[in-house]
Design a protein around this motif. Structure first.
Motif, PDB file in Angstrom:
ATOM      1  N   SER A  42      37.648  41.511  48.426  1.00 28.17           N
ATOM      2  CA  SER A  42      36.106  41.280  48.392  1.00 28.17           C
ATOM      3  C   SER A  42      35.567  41.517  49.764  1.00 28.17           C
ATOM      4  CB  SER A  42      35.768  40.042  47.663  1.00 28.17           C
ATOM      5  OG  SER A  42      35.602  38.948  48.384  1.00 28.17           O
ATOM      6  N   SER A  43      34.085  41.390  49.885  1.00 26.07           N
ATOM      7  CA  SER A  43      33.362  41.132  51.254  1.00 26.07           C
ATOM      8  C   SER A  43      33.728  39.826  51.771  1.00 26.07           C
ATOM      9  CB  SER A  43      31.919  41.352  50.935  1.00 26.07           C
ATOM     10  OG  SER A  43      31.380  40.363  50.044  1.00 26.07           O
ATOM     11  N   ASP A 109      32.254  45.434  48.229  1.00 25.98           N
ATOM     12  CA  ASP A 109      32.843  44.669  47.035  1.00 25.98           C
ATOM     13  C   ASP A 109      33.012  45.952  45.933  1.00 25.98           C
ATOM     14  OD1 ASP A 109      32.696  42.027  47.572  1.00 25.98           O
ATOM     15  OD2 ASP A 109      30.566  41.826  47.378  1.00 25.98           O
ATOM     16  N   LYS A 113      37.137  46.231  44.762  1.00 20.54           N
ATOM     17  CA  LYS A 113      37.503  45.845  43.614  1.00 20.54           C
ATOM     18  C   LYS A 113      38.458  46.552  42.931  1.00 20.54           C
ATOM     19  CE  LYS A 113      33.656  47.378  41.121  1.00 20.54           C
ATOM     20  NZ  LYS A 113      32.400  46.772  40.120  1.00 20.54           N
TER      21      LYS A 113
END
Length: 393
Positions: A42-43, A109, A113
Motif C-alpha cells: 500500500s502507500s 493504493d 492492492k
C-alpha cells in the motif's frame, strides 16, 4: 571495533502496517519473522520494501513520474542503512517535490492492492534483520549497560561515534560495565537479563524481529531500563507502533532547516527529578532540534527538559511550522516496572562536549539502570523504599 577489558570498557559485537500481533500467522518460516512480512502492499509500505519487488518498483516509478532513477541513491538504496527503510510515499514526495500527494497515494493504493505478497517477498522484507545472538562475555559485572547501535535507516557516523566515545567515558568514570552490539538478536530474554539498561544510540529504522520485540517488552515490564539518544526517536515513520506511541509517547515530525543546526535555550521543566540533578535552570547549545506530533506529557511522561521555542527558528522542510507550544526535549516514564529515558539531543557534535547535556545523559542512564533513589513499580515512579515494599504486589 575490537574487544576491550570487559569490566569497564566495551565489547563491540558484529559488525500498513502489520496487525497488532505482528507476523502473519500464515507462515512459520523463521526467516519471515519481521513485523511487515506479509503486510499487503500500500502507500504505507516503506519505499525499501516496494523497491525489493520488480512489479511494485515499477508501480512506484510510475507514481512519481518515471523519476526513480533521478532520486538520490541515499533515498532509494536497498543496502542498509538506507533512508528507504524509514520513508513511505509521503516522505519521499516531500523530499523530491512535485505532484499531488493525496492523489498519488490513492493511485498507488489502487495499483498496489493487485500485487500479492509471496513467501519470497516476505523473506526479502525480513532479510535485513539478524537472528543469531552475539557471543557475550561469560562474566558481566553489574551495574551493566548494553549499548545497541544497529542502524538500518539514517546513520550519521560522526554523531554515533561521538556518542560512543561519551558513553565509554561516562561508564569508565562511573565504573559501569559497558558492552556494545549492533545485533538485534541480543534482544532475547537470557541476554537482556544480564544488563541493567539498554541504550539505543541513534538507532534508526525497524531493527528487531517480532520475537526480539517481545523479549524487549518483557525485559522492560519486569524492571529493565531503556535510554534513547536523539535518532532513536527521530524516524519519520515507524513500523512498530508500540515503540513510538507507548515507549516514547510521541512521533518525530521534523527539525529546522533554516538553518538545520541552531542555538536554542533548554529549560529544566521538573527540577525535582533526579535526572535534573546539577542542571540548574537549563542551558543553551547548538543542536538539530526535534519536534514531535504531540507532547509525551499527555500520556504520563515526566518532562525533564523542554525547549524555549522563542530562542530559535522552528521552521522545517518547505516552510513547515514545527512549533509545539509545550515542547519537551527530554523525558522519562515507567512501563510496568521498567524505566524509560529519552533525550532528543545528540546530533550536533557539541552535544557531546556540552557539560550540561553530558550531565543529562549520565543522570538519565543512571536512572534507567535503577541506580537512583526512585524506581518504577506498576507503571508509577516511586521512592526506592516504597518501591521495594510494593515489588511483589
Amino acid at each position: 571495533m575490537k574487544t576491550r577489558k570487559f569490566s569497564l570498557a566495551m565489547l563491540a559485537i558484529g559488525g500498513a502496517m502489520a496487525s497488532a500481533s505482528g507476523v502473519n500467522a500464515k507462515t512459520a518460516d523463521p526467516l519471515a519473522d519481521c513485523r511487515l512480512a506479509y503486510a499487503p502492499y500500500s502507500s504505507k509500505t516503506p519505499i525499501f520494501d516496494l523497491l525489493l519487488n520488480l512489479r511494485t518498483r515499477a508501480i512506484l516509478n510510475e507514481a512519481i513520474g518515471g523519476r526513480l532513477d533521478q532520486v538520490p541513491a541515499r533515498l532509494t538504496s536497498t543496502q542498509t542503512p538506507s533512508f528507504a527503510t524509514i520513508m513511505n510515499i509521503d516522505q519521499l514526495m516531500l523530499r523530491i517535490g512535485g505532484g499531488d500527494v493525496a492523489a498519488t497515494k490513492a493511485w498507488l493504493d489502487n495499483r498496489l492492492k493487485t500485487i500479492p505478497v509471496t513467501d519470497a517477498d516476505a523473506r526479502a522484507r525480513c532479510a535485513r534483520y539478524d537472528r543469531d545472538p552475539p557471543v557475550l562475555p561469560a562474566e558481566i559485572s553489574r551495574p551493566a549497560l548494553l549499548v545497541f547501535d544497529k542502524i538500518d535507516g539514517f546513520r550519521d557516523g560522526p554523531s554515533v561515534d561521538a556518542a560512543t566515545a561519551a558513553l565509554k567515558a561516562i561508564a569508565q568514570r562511573k565504573k559501569w560495565t559497558i558492552i556494545f552490539s549492533d545485533k538485534g538478536a541480543v534482544f532475547n530474554r537470557r541476554d537482556l537479563a544480564r544488563f541493567d539498561a539498554v541504550v539505543w544510540n541513534n538507532v534508526s529504522g525497524d531493527v528487531l524481529t517480532v520475537p526480539q520485540e517481545k523479549a524487549f517488552q518483557a525485559y522492560l515490564a519486569k524492571g529493565g531500563g531503556y535510554a534513547g539518544i536523539h535518532g532513536a526517536g527521530g524516524d519519520p515513520t515507524y513500523i512498530w507502533d508500540w515503540y513510538a506511541d507507548k515507549l516514547l509517547g510521541a512521533r518525530f515530525i521534523g527539525h529546522p532547516m533554516t538553518p538545520q543546526f541552531q542555538e536554542a535555550r533548554v529549560i529544566i521543566d521538573d527540577k525535582s527529578s533526579v535526572i535534573a540533578r546539577g542542571l540548574g535552570d537549563g542551558w543553551t547549545m547548538k543542536e538539530e532540534w526535534y519536534s514531535f506530533d504531540r507532547s509525551p506529557r499527555a500520556s504520563g511522561a515526566r518532562i525533564i527538559a523542554r525547549l524555549d521555542e522563542s530562542s530559535y527558528n522552528p521552521v522545517g522542510y518547505q516552510g513547515t511550522d514545527l512549533r509545539m507550544g509545550d515542547h519537551p526535549i527530554a523525558w522519562s516514564r515507567c512501563i510496568g516496572n521498567g524505566r524509560v529515558f529519552y533525550s532528543a539531543t545528540g546530533h550536533h557534535l557539541e552535544a557531546y562536549s556540552n557539560a550540561s547535556n553530558l550531565t543529562l545523559m549520565e543522570n538519565g542512564m543512571s536512572w534507567a539502570m535503577g541506580l537512583e533513589p526512585s524506581l518504577c513499580r506498576h507503571g508509577k515512579e516511586r521512592p526506592r523504599q516504597t518501591a521495594s515494599r510494593t515489588a511483589g504486589k
